[in-house]
Design an enzyme around this catalytic site. Structure first.
Site, mmCIF file in Angstrom:
data_model
loop_
_atom_site.group_PDB
_atom_site.id
_atom_site.type_symbol
_atom_site.label_atom_id
_atom_site.label_comp_id
_atom_site.label_asym_id
_atom_site.label_seq_id
_atom_site.Cartn_x
_atom_site.Cartn_y
_atom_site.Cartn_z
ATOM 1 N N GLU A 78 2.823 -31.803 18.942
ATOM 2 C CA GLU A 78 2.155 -30.500 18.927
ATOM 3 C C GLU A 78 3.128 -29.371 19.233
ATOM 4 O OE1 GLU A 78 -0.752 -30.145 17.849
ATOM 5 O OE2 GLU A 78 -1.576 -32.183 17.972
ATOM 6 N N ARG A 88 -16.738 -29.690 20.329
ATOM 7 C CA ARG A 88 -17.708 -30.159 19.330
ATOM 8 C C ARG A 88 -18.650 -31.187 19.948
ATOM 9 N NH1 ARG A 88 -17.039 -34.655 16.501
ATOM 10 N NH2 ARG A 88 -14.913 -34.856 17.280
ATOM 11 N N HIS A 165 -0.218 -36.381 19.542
ATOM 12 C CA HIS A 165 -1.482 -36.978 19.098
ATOM 13 C C HIS A 165 -1.211 -38.252 18.291
ATOM 14 C CE1 HIS A 165 -4.317 -33.458 19.906
ATOM 15 N NE2 HIS A 165 -4.958 -34.517 20.311
HETATM 16 N N1 PCA Z 1 -8.250 -36.956 22.258
HETATM 17 C C1 PCA Z 1 -9.123 -35.813 22.479
HETATM 18 C C2 PCA Z 1 -9.384 -35.804 23.964
HETATM 19 C C3 PCA Z 1 -8.948 -37.139 24.461
HETATM 20 C C4 PCA Z 1 -8.182 -37.732 23.364
HETATM 21 O O1 PCA Z 1 -7.545 -38.790 23.409
HETATM 22 C C5 PCA Z 1 -8.533 -34.503 21.925
HETATM 23 O O2 PCA Z 1 -7.812 -34.541 20.930
HETATM 24 O O3 PCA Z 1 -8.813 -33.440 22.476
#
Ligand code: PCA
Length: 207
Positions: A78, A88, A165
């Site tokens: 990110e 959401r 992520h």
């Molecule tokens: N993904 C979510 C919150 C916890 C996770 O593993 C997110 O992308 O905000």
């Protein structure tokens, strides 16, 4: 050198969180590097509180926070955290903020503090599925990233920091049309990223 690595528990009714699965597989990238792992609750309030406690306790040189982003096709690093919570679905405490600031009166956004473009290029050159993302969303992951940067800014400015992520993993229950990666590939991507960020990535001729 000390690295603090975090991941989240399952959320949204799912039974597993890809980020925790990958966290369990990661190892210290070089001798003399200490790796501290911490699972955080997927909660807007408690998640960052537990993280700040871990930062105070361990005073890391590098903080990498992992979370799951089902639907993405690659491991995404990110670029930015924004000062907005807009959920959401409710978090694991039942809290569902709408258009609220993460930190009232805080800056609109914070950037990562790692060599992001070089790192992602390094990984892609090795055929590892990494990409830059320009949004961490507006759920708990973005809020954690924002709170981490906000806290480090005053408390531990020398600590480099980013949020990563992880896509769905192949053996994970997921919507039928969602892309997924193998846990081995995801873990290899993160492991190489840790090596690179510690300055311990092997030279190309050793590959
Ligand atoms: N993904 C979510 C919150 C916890 C996770 O593993 C997110 O992308 O905000």
């Amino acid at each position: 050198m000390k690295i603090l690595l975090t991941a989240f528990d399952p959320f949204g009714g799912e039974s597993c969180n890809a980020s925790a699965e990958i966290l369990a597989r990661l190892e210290a990238p070089a001798p003399g590097v200490q790796l501290v792992k911490q699972i955080l609750p997927t909660q807007f309030v408690l998640g960052p509180q537990v993280l700040e406690e871990a930062i105070r306790l361990h005073r890391p040189d590098l903080l990498l926070m992992l979370g799951q982003a089902g639907g993405r096709p690659a491991v995404t690093f990110e670029r930015v955290a924004i000062n907005c919570m807009d959920a959401r679905i409710p978090d694991n405490a039942g809290f569902q903020p709408r258009e609220e600031a993460v930190v009232a009166g805080g800056p609109a956004a914070y950037f990562h503090t790692i060599p992001l473009a070089d790192l992602v290029q390094h990984l892609r050159d090795r055929r590892l599925p990494a990409a830059i993302s320009n949004t961490a969303g507006t759920f708990v992951c973005n809020a954690l990233f924002y709170r981490a940067r906000h806290y480090l800014e005053s408390y531990l400015p020398g600590c480099r920091c980013d949020f990563v992520h992880i896509p769905y993993l192949e053996d994970q229950e997921r919507p039928v049309d969602s892309p997924a990666l193998s846990a081995d590939i995801c873990a290899a991507t993160l492991q190489r990223a840790l090596e690179y960020l510690c300055g311990s990535a092997r030279l190309p001729e050793n590959d």
